[in-house]
Design a protein around this motif. Structure first.
Motif, PDB file in Angstrom:
ATOM      1  N   PRO A 276      30.133  35.450  44.325  1.00 56.08           N
ATOM      2  CA  PRO A 276      28.878  35.961  44.367  1.00 56.08           C
ATOM      3  C   PRO A 276      28.026  35.376  45.550  1.00 56.08           C
ATOM      4  N   LYS A 277      28.903  34.490  46.195  1.00 55.47           N
ATOM      5  CA  LYS A 277      28.147  34.019  47.695  1.00 55.47           C
ATOM      6  C   LYS A 277      28.712  34.776  48.809  1.00 55.47           C
ATOM      7  N   LEU A 278      29.414  35.864  48.522  1.00 57.46           N
ATOM      8  CA  LEU A 278      29.698  36.759  49.732  1.00 57.46           C
ATOM      9  C   LEU A 278      28.568  37.863  49.725  1.00 57.46           C
ATOM     10  N   PRO A 279      28.235  38.169  50.920  1.00 55.84           N
ATOM     11  CA  PRO A 279      27.178  39.342  51.407  1.00 55.84           C
ATOM     12  C   PRO A 279      27.384  40.534  50.810  1.00 55.84           C
ATOM     13  N   GLN A 280      28.605  40.766  50.651  1.00 59.59           N
ATOM     14  CA  GLN A 280      29.107  42.235  50.073  1.00 59.59           C
ATOM     15  C   GLN A 280      29.071  42.647  48.478  1.00 59.59           C
ATOM     16  N   LYS A 281      28.413  41.217  47.822  1.00 63.98           N
ATOM     17  CA  LYS A 281      28.343  41.633  46.599  1.00 63.98           C
ATOM     18  C   LYS A 281      27.599  42.631  45.703  1.00 63.98           C
ATOM     19  N   ASP A 282      26.730  43.127  46.429  1.00 65.27           N
ATOM     20  CA  ASP A 282      25.896  44.185  45.958  1.00 65.27           C
ATOM     21  C   ASP A 282      26.373  45.584  46.024  1.00 65.27           C
ATOM     22  N   GLU A 283      26.979  45.509  47.480  1.00 60.40           N
ATOM     23  CA  GLU A 283      27.964  46.881  47.493  1.00 60.40           C
ATOM     24  C   GLU A 283      28.979  47.043  46.777  1.00 60.40           C
ATOM     25  N   TYR A 284      29.835  45.791  46.469  1.00 60.37           N
ATOM     26  CA  TYR A 284      30.968  45.724  45.713  1.00 60.37           C
ATOM     27  C   TYR A 284      30.613  46.305  44.284  1.00 60.37           C
ATOM     28  N   LYS A 285      29.495  45.610  43.763  1.00 60.91           N
ATOM     29  CA  LYS A 285      29.256  45.905  42.290  1.00 60.91           C
ATOM     30  C   LYS A 285      28.747  47.424  42.132  1.00 60.91           C
ATOM     31  N   GLU A 286      28.139  47.896  42.993  1.00 62.97           N
ATOM     32  CA  GLU A 286      27.871  49.367  42.981  1.00 62.97           C
ATOM     33  C   GLU A 286      29.047  50.378  42.773  1.00 62.97           C
ATOM     34  N   ARG A 287      29.929  49.987  44.019  1.00 57.76           N
ATOM     35  CA  ARG A 287      31.383  50.687  43.995  1.00 57.76           C
ATOM     36  C   ARG A 287      32.122  50.769  42.943  1.00 57.76           C
ATOM     37  N   LEU A 288      32.145  49.348  42.250  1.00 58.80           N
ATOM     38  CA  LEU A 288      32.705  49.017  41.136  1.00 58.80           C
ATOM     39  C   LEU A 288      32.294  49.993  39.597  1.00 58.80           C
ATOM     40  N   ASN A 289      31.008  50.132  39.860  1.00 58.05           N
ATOM     41  CA  ASN A 289      30.319  50.828  38.803  1.00 58.05           C
ATOM     42  C   ASN A 289      30.552  52.364  38.962  1.00 58.05           C
ATOM     43  N   GLN A 290      30.954  52.710  40.175  1.00 54.83           N
ATOM     44  CA  GLN A 290      31.391  54.081  40.666  1.00 54.83           C
ATOM     45  C   GLN A 290      32.943  54.242  39.961  1.00 54.83           C
ATOM     46  N   LEU A 291      33.635  53.290  40.181  1.00 53.72           N
ATOM     47  CA  LEU A 291      35.204  53.574  39.837  1.00 53.72           C
ATOM     48  C   LEU A 291      35.044  53.243  38.289  1.00 53.72           C
ATOM     49  N   LYS A 292      34.254  52.533  37.373  1.00 54.18           N
ATOM     50  CA  LYS A 292      34.218  52.657  36.253  1.00 54.18           C
ATOM     51  C   LYS A 292      33.588  53.925  35.482  1.00 54.18           C
ATOM     52  N   THR A 293      32.975  54.767  36.377  1.00 52.74           N
ATOM     53  CA  THR A 293      32.379  56.165  36.139  1.00 52.74           C
ATOM     54  C   THR A 293      33.615  56.846  36.032  1.00 52.74           C
ATOM     55  N   TYR A 294      34.640  56.879  37.267  1.00 58.74           N
ATOM     56  CA  TYR A 294      35.580  57.553  37.578  1.00 58.74           C
ATOM     57  C   TYR A 294      36.452  57.448  36.368  1.00 58.74           C
ATOM     58  N   PHE A 295      36.574  56.266  35.894  1.00 60.60           N
ATOM     59  CA  PHE A 295      37.678  55.883  34.607  1.00 60.60           C
ATOM     60  C   PHE A 295      37.367  56.453  33.394  1.00 60.60           C
ATOM     61  N   LEU A 296      36.015  56.388  33.309  1.00 59.88           N
ATOM     62  CA  LEU A 296      35.526  57.087  31.883  1.00 59.88           C
ATOM     63  C   LEU A 296      35.696  58.467  32.132  1.00 59.88           C
ATOM     64  N   GLY A 297      35.739  59.005  33.112  1.00 67.69           N
ATOM     65  CA  GLY A 297      35.879  60.531  33.099  1.00 67.69           C
ATOM     66  C   GLY A 297      37.237  60.982  32.827  1.00 67.69           C
ATOM     67  N   LEU A 298      38.074  60.251  33.063  1.00 69.26           N
ATOM     68  CA  LEU A 298      39.379  60.585  33.112  1.00 69.26           C
ATOM     69  C   LEU A 298      39.790  61.300  31.761  1.00 69.26           C
ATOM     70  N   LYS A 299      40.747  62.162  31.674  1.00 73.05           N
ATOM     71  CA  LYS A 299      40.933  63.249  30.351  1.00 73.05           C
ATOM     72  C   LYS A 299      42.322  63.202  30.265  1.00 73.05           C
ATOM     73  N   ASP A 300      43.211  62.340  30.928  1.00 71.17           N
ATOM     74  CA  ASP A 300      44.663  62.402  30.988  1.00 71.17           C
ATOM     75  C   ASP A 300      45.149  62.232  29.560  1.00 71.17           C
ATOM     76  N   VAL A 301      46.081  63.003  29.021  1.00 69.46           N
ATOM     77  CA  VAL A 301      46.349  63.085  27.633  1.00 69.46           C
ATOM     78  C   VAL A 301      47.308  61.911  27.437  1.00 69.46           C
ATOM     79  N   ASP A 302      48.000  61.576  28.256  1.00 66.96           N
ATOM     80  CA  ASP A 302      49.146  60.327  28.276  1.00 66.96           C
ATOM     81  C   ASP A 302      48.390  59.090  28.235  1.00 66.96           C
ATOM     82  N   LEU A 303      47.411  58.973  29.192  1.00 63.68           N
ATOM     83  CA  LEU A 303      46.495  57.714  29.294  1.00 63.68           C
ATOM     84  C   LEU A 303      45.806  57.637  27.860  1.00 63.68           C
ATOM     85  N   MET A 304      45.521  58.659  27.481  1.00 59.91           N
ATOM     86  CA  MET A 304      44.475  58.564  26.249  1.00 59.91           C
ATOM     87  C   MET A 304      45.234  58.299  24.890  1.00 59.91           C
ATOM     88  N   SER A 305      46.655  58.321  25.078  1.00 56.30           N
ATOM     89  CA  SER A 305      47.328  57.925  24.041  1.00 56.30           C
ATOM     90  C   SER A 305      47.698  56.368  23.851  1.00 56.30           C
TER      91      SER A 305
END
Length: 409
Positions: A276-305
C-alpha cells in the motif's frame, strides 16, 4: 521397481538401521584390531575384545530399544577401553547430537579433527559431522562456514550442498540459494530448474515490493528461462497490472486458469497483495478490478466445470454485492454438477441471503450427513503440513510448489 516401501520401512525403523550399521562397523574394527594385537598376551587380548564385544552388543540393544542415554553410556565405556577406535567416537558424537547434547557432539568431532594421525577422509567425515552439529544446534553462521570448509576439500558433496540450499532458502538469502542450487544441479541427478525458477521469483518479488519493476522484470525473465512455474506466471501477471498491459494480463490469466484451474481463488488472493506504500496502488487496484471483470465474463465450458473457478466467481460476485448474479450462477451449476461440498456450503449461504430458508435447511440436512470439516485452507502434498497461509515452499519438508487446497466450511 517401486522402492517406496523400503524407504517407508527405513523411516519407521531408522534407529534400528543405525544400530545395525554401527554394530557392523565396530565388529569390523574389532577384527582388525584383534589381528593388530598379536604382540599382546593372549589372555589380556581376549579380555579386551570380550569387553568390547559386550559393550557394543549392549549399546546396540539399547539403541534398538530406543534408550539413547544408556547407549551413550556404553559407547563412553568403549572409548575408555580403547581410544583408537575412531568409529566409536563417530557413533558417540551422532548419539549426542540426536539426543540434543550438541555441545558434547561438537567437542567430540572437534577433537577428531585436531588429531594428527587420522586420514584425510576421516578428517573430512569429522568436519561434516561438526557442520551437522552446528546446524542441529541452531548455530547457523558456524554451520554455513563449516559446510563451506567441507566443500573446499571436496566439492562433490551432494548432502552438504543440499544443506546449504536449505539454510539459505530458510533465511531468504536468495542470491546464495540460487548459487548453491546451480551447484547442486551439477553434482546431483535431480533437475533443479523448477526450484531455481521459484528462487528467482522470490528475488523478483522482493524487487516488486520495493517498486523496482524493471529489475523485477529482468529477474522474472531469468526465472522463465529455467521453468515457467506457477509463481512466476502470477508475478508476471501482477507486473502486467502495474504496467497497465491489460491485454497480456488477460491472456496470462486465461492461460493460468486453463493450466491450473485449482489455483483460481489462490491467484486472486495473490493479486490482492500489493504494497500500500507504493504510489501505483490506486492504478493497480483499478486494473485489478478490470481483470476481475474480465474473469467474471469468461464463459469457457471447461473452466466452468472446475469447482475452484466457480467458487472464485461466486466470491467475487458477492464482494461486488451482486448476490442475485451469484445465486443464478451457482444454482445453475448445482443442477448440472453438484458434487462439491464447499460449493454446497456456498449454495446454502446464498439461499439464506436470498430468503429461501426452507430450501437452505433441506440442503443443510443432506450436507451434514457426509460433510468433512477441514481445519486449514492449504496443505503440503508431500508431508501433509497444514496452514492457512500461502506457501510456495513447504516450511516443514522444504519442497517447492507442493501446496494443495481445501476450503474451510
Amino acid at each position: 521397481m517401486d522402492y517406496s516401501f523400503l524407504l517407508d520401512w527405513g523411516k519407521d525403523h531408522a534407529l534400528t538401521v543405525v544400530a545395525v550399521v554401527i554394530t557392523l562397523v565396530l565388529i569390523y574394527h574389532y577384527v582388525i584390531e584383534r589381528d593388530k594385537a598379536v604382540k599382546l598376551s593372549k589372555k589380556y587380548r581376549n579380555s579386551i575384545f570380550e569387553a568390547q564385544s559386550r559393550i557394543f552388543l549392549n549399546a546396540t540393544q539399547y539403541l534398538i530399544d530406543g534408550n539413547k542415554d544408556l547407549a551413550i553410556k556404553e559407547f563412553l565405556n568403549a572409548v575408555d577401553l580403547n581410544r583408537e577406535t575412531i568409529d566409536t567416537y563417530f557413533a558417540l558424537g551422532g548419539l549426542f547430537r540426536s539426543n540434543g547434547e550438541i555441545e558434547k557432539a561438537i567437542s567430540i568431532h572437534r577433537s577428531l579433527i585436531a588429531r594428527e594421525s587420522i586420514s584425510e577422509s576421516t578428517r573430512l567425515q569429522a568436519l561434516k559431522e561438526l557442520a551437522l552439529d552446528f546446524d542441529k544446534g541452531g548455530f547457523i553462521d558456524k554451520a554455513v562456514e563449516t559446510y563451506k570448509d567441507v566443500l573446499k576439500i571436496n566439492r562433490d558433496q551432494h548432502d552438504v550442498i543440499l544443506a546449504l540450499c536449505r539454510i539459505f532458502e530458510d533465511t531468504e538469502d536468495w542470491d546464495q540459494a540460487y548459487n548453491y542450487r546451480i551447484m547442486l544441479s551439477k553434482v546431483g541427478q535431480e533437475n533443479q530448474s523448477e526450484t531455481i525458477s521459484h528462487i528467482l521469483v522470490q528475488k523478483a518479488k522482493a524487487l516488486f515490493d520495493k517498486g523496482q519493476f524493471k529489475a523485477c522484470a529482468e529477474e522474472l525473465e531469468d526465472a522463465f528461462r529455467f521453468a515457467p512455474s506457477v509463481s512466476a506466471k502470477i508475478l508476471r501477471l501482477r507486473l502486467y497490472l502495474v504496467l497497465g498491459n491489460m491485454e497480456n494480463a488477460n491472456s496470462i490469466l486465461l492461460e493460468l486458469l486453463k493450466e491450473h484451474p485449482m489455483y483460481a481463488t489462490f491467484i486472486f488472493v495473490s493479486l490482492d497483495q500489493f504494497n500500500p506504500k507504493l504510489p501505483q496502488k490506486d492504478e493497480y487496484k483499478e486494473r485489478l478490478n478490470q481483470l476481475k471483470t474480465y474473469f467474471l465474463g469468461l464463459k469457457d465450458v471447461d473452466l466452468m466445470s472446475s469447482p475452484s473457478v466457480v467458487l472464485s466467481k461466486i466470491r467475487l460476485l458477492k464482494d461486488l454485492q451482486r448476490t442475485t448474479d451469484a445465486f443464478s450462477l451457482l444454482d445453475d451449476w448445482m443442477k448440472n454438477h453438484g458434487q462439491s461440498d464447499v460449493l454446497k456450503v456456498e449454495y446454502i449461504k446464498i439461499l439464506i441471503e436470498v430468503g429461501k430458508t426452507e430450501e437452505a435447511l433441506a440442503h443443510t440436512k443432506t450436507l451434514l450427513n457426509n460433510l468433512h470439516n477441514s481445519l486449514t485452507r492449504h496443505y503440503c502434498s508431500q508431508c501433509g503440513y497444514n496452514s492457512d497461509e500461502i506457501f510456495w515452499r513447504c516450511p516443514q519438508c522444504h519442497n517447492w510448489e507442493t501446496i494443495q487446497f481445501r476450503w474451510k466450511v
